[in-house]
Write a protein that holds these residues in place. Sequence first.
Motif, PDB file in Angstrom:
ATOM      1  N   ASP A 116      36.457  31.117  28.857  1.00 17.87           N
ATOM      2  CA  ASP A 116      37.203  31.853  29.505  1.00 17.87           C
ATOM      3  C   ASP A 116      36.147  32.813  30.428  1.00 17.87           C
TER       4      ASP A 116
ATOM      5  N   CYS B 100      33.032  32.216  30.916  1.00 23.59           N
ATOM      6  CA  CYS B 100      32.272  31.289  32.129  1.00 23.59           C
ATOM      7  C   CYS B 100      32.964  30.971  33.221  1.00 23.59           C
ATOM      8  N   ARG B 101      34.178  30.898  32.828  1.00 26.07           N
ATOM      9  CA  ARG B 101      35.264  30.517  34.011  1.00 26.07           C
ATOM     10  C   ARG B 101      35.316  31.650  34.877  1.00 26.07           C
ATOM     11  N   ALA B 102      35.557  32.845  34.271  1.00 30.30           N
ATOM     12  CA  ALA B 102      35.682  34.411  35.153  1.00 30.30           C
ATOM     13  C   ALA B 102      34.333  34.616  36.020  1.00 30.30           C
TER      14      ALA B 102
ATOM     15  N   GLY C 147      32.041  32.448  37.151  1.00 34.06           N
ATOM     16  CA  GLY C 147      32.467  31.471  38.404  1.00 34.06           C
ATOM     17  C   GLY C 147      30.799  30.800  38.764  1.00 34.06           C
TER      18      GLY C 147
ATOM     19  N   VAL D  39      29.586  28.374  37.038  1.00 33.10           N
ATOM     20  CA  VAL D  39      29.554  27.092  36.628  1.00 33.10           C
ATOM     21  C   VAL D  39      28.450  26.658  35.816  1.00 33.10           C
TER      22      VAL D  39
ATOM     23  N   HIS E 272      37.337  22.202  30.313  1.00 34.85           N
ATOM     24  CA  HIS E 272      36.684  22.924  31.209  1.00 34.85           C
ATOM     25  C   HIS E 272      35.627  22.429  32.121  1.00 34.85           C
ATOM     26  N   THR E 273      35.022  21.357  31.644  1.00 35.47           N
ATOM     27  CA  THR E 273      34.160  20.674  32.216  1.00 35.47           C
ATOM     28  C   THR E 273      35.027  19.740  33.138  1.00 35.47           C
TER      29      THR E 273
ATOM     30  N   ARG F 275      37.708  20.443  34.655  1.00 34.19           N
ATOM     31  CA  ARG F 275      38.066  21.282  35.899  1.00 34.19           C
ATOM     32  C   ARG F 275      37.343  21.965  36.610  1.00 34.19           C
TER      33      ARG F 275
ATOM     34  N   HIS G 118      34.914  24.114  35.747  1.00 32.02           N
ATOM     35  CA  HIS G 118      34.564  25.709  35.188  1.00 32.02           C
ATOM     36  C   HIS G 118      33.230  25.678  34.716  1.00 32.02           C
ATOM     37  N   VAL G 119      32.571  24.660  34.172  1.00 32.10           N
ATOM     38  CA  VAL G 119      31.256  24.667  33.467  1.00 32.10           C
ATOM     39  C   VAL G 119      30.799  23.187  33.419  1.00 32.10           C
TER      40      VAL G 119
END
Length: 318
Positions: free
Chosen positions: A102, A104-106, A108, A110, A156-157, A159, A161-162
């Motif tokens: 979360d 990492c997503r926030a 931005g 990647v 998450h990958t 999508r 995000h990372v």
Amino acid sequence: MTGAAGFLGGRLARTLLDRGELDGRSVDELVLLDVVAASAGEGDPRVRTVVGDVADPALLGETVDARTGVVFHLAAVVSGQAEAEFDLGMRINLDGSRLLLDACRAAGSVPRVVFTSSVAVYGGDLPDVVTDATPLTPQTSYGTQKACAELLLADHTRRGHVDGRVLRLPTVTVRPGKPNAAASGFASGIVREPLAGVTTVVPVPPEVRMWVLSPRYAVESLVAGAELAPGRLGGSRAINLPGVSVSVGEMAAALERVAGPEVAARVSWRRDPAVEAIAATWPGAWDTSRAEALGLRGDADFDAIVRAYMEDDLPHNL
């Protein structure tokens, strides 16, 4: 790096600082996060030490930011402790992984996220040889938590995000220092204690087979895994790392060959049903052809693992 105060975290941190770069980018700042202060790189201006809980979302939000390019997620409650303390294992191994993703997503940025998973994601009625594509069938809370974290990282990958990659570690041995709460701890104790002049008790029968890897090659694999180009990984970001398939009896025999019969005589055997039940769920052999095609390597045999420990951790003794 989470879990940076652990023995693998410390070795990885020193390796990264010595290299000074990762995947062509300079290591300008290395953030070491753990519940106790990490000592690796002490005094190095590139190191920032963060002490706190990996399951603290506020701390993660302050630690992961838009500059974060690579995350090594090593923090975990080990297998035996996760089995004995269910809530703790779930909070650190699962919630901590979710909250880190979360953050990492926030942020931005990647980042590439290298997650250390485990052979414990497999268990039960397994094929003779486990492959990267073998369905995950964990038989312990620790294995279940690692499997869930793998799936979260994959999503998450997907999508964007990372940029995740899962490295499924064999049992890493020989771990220096004192025994920990890992059910697999005997795989280190069978070498470490006899070389220190101490009798060790192996809680499983000699025929139990394990998949093992030295700290040397574990750290090398973490660095190589971080540097893999995304296009080389294809549709699956999970990789079973190379290692050595060896029975516990063969471990003792290797110790005798390398260190001599007097040292090997300090190994004794007394079965522990609880440890034996967990060990019975681990795969003893797996197909690592994909990892090897990606350039990842393991030890030649268990004799080499014993020698590596003697060279790296006992240079003053032997």
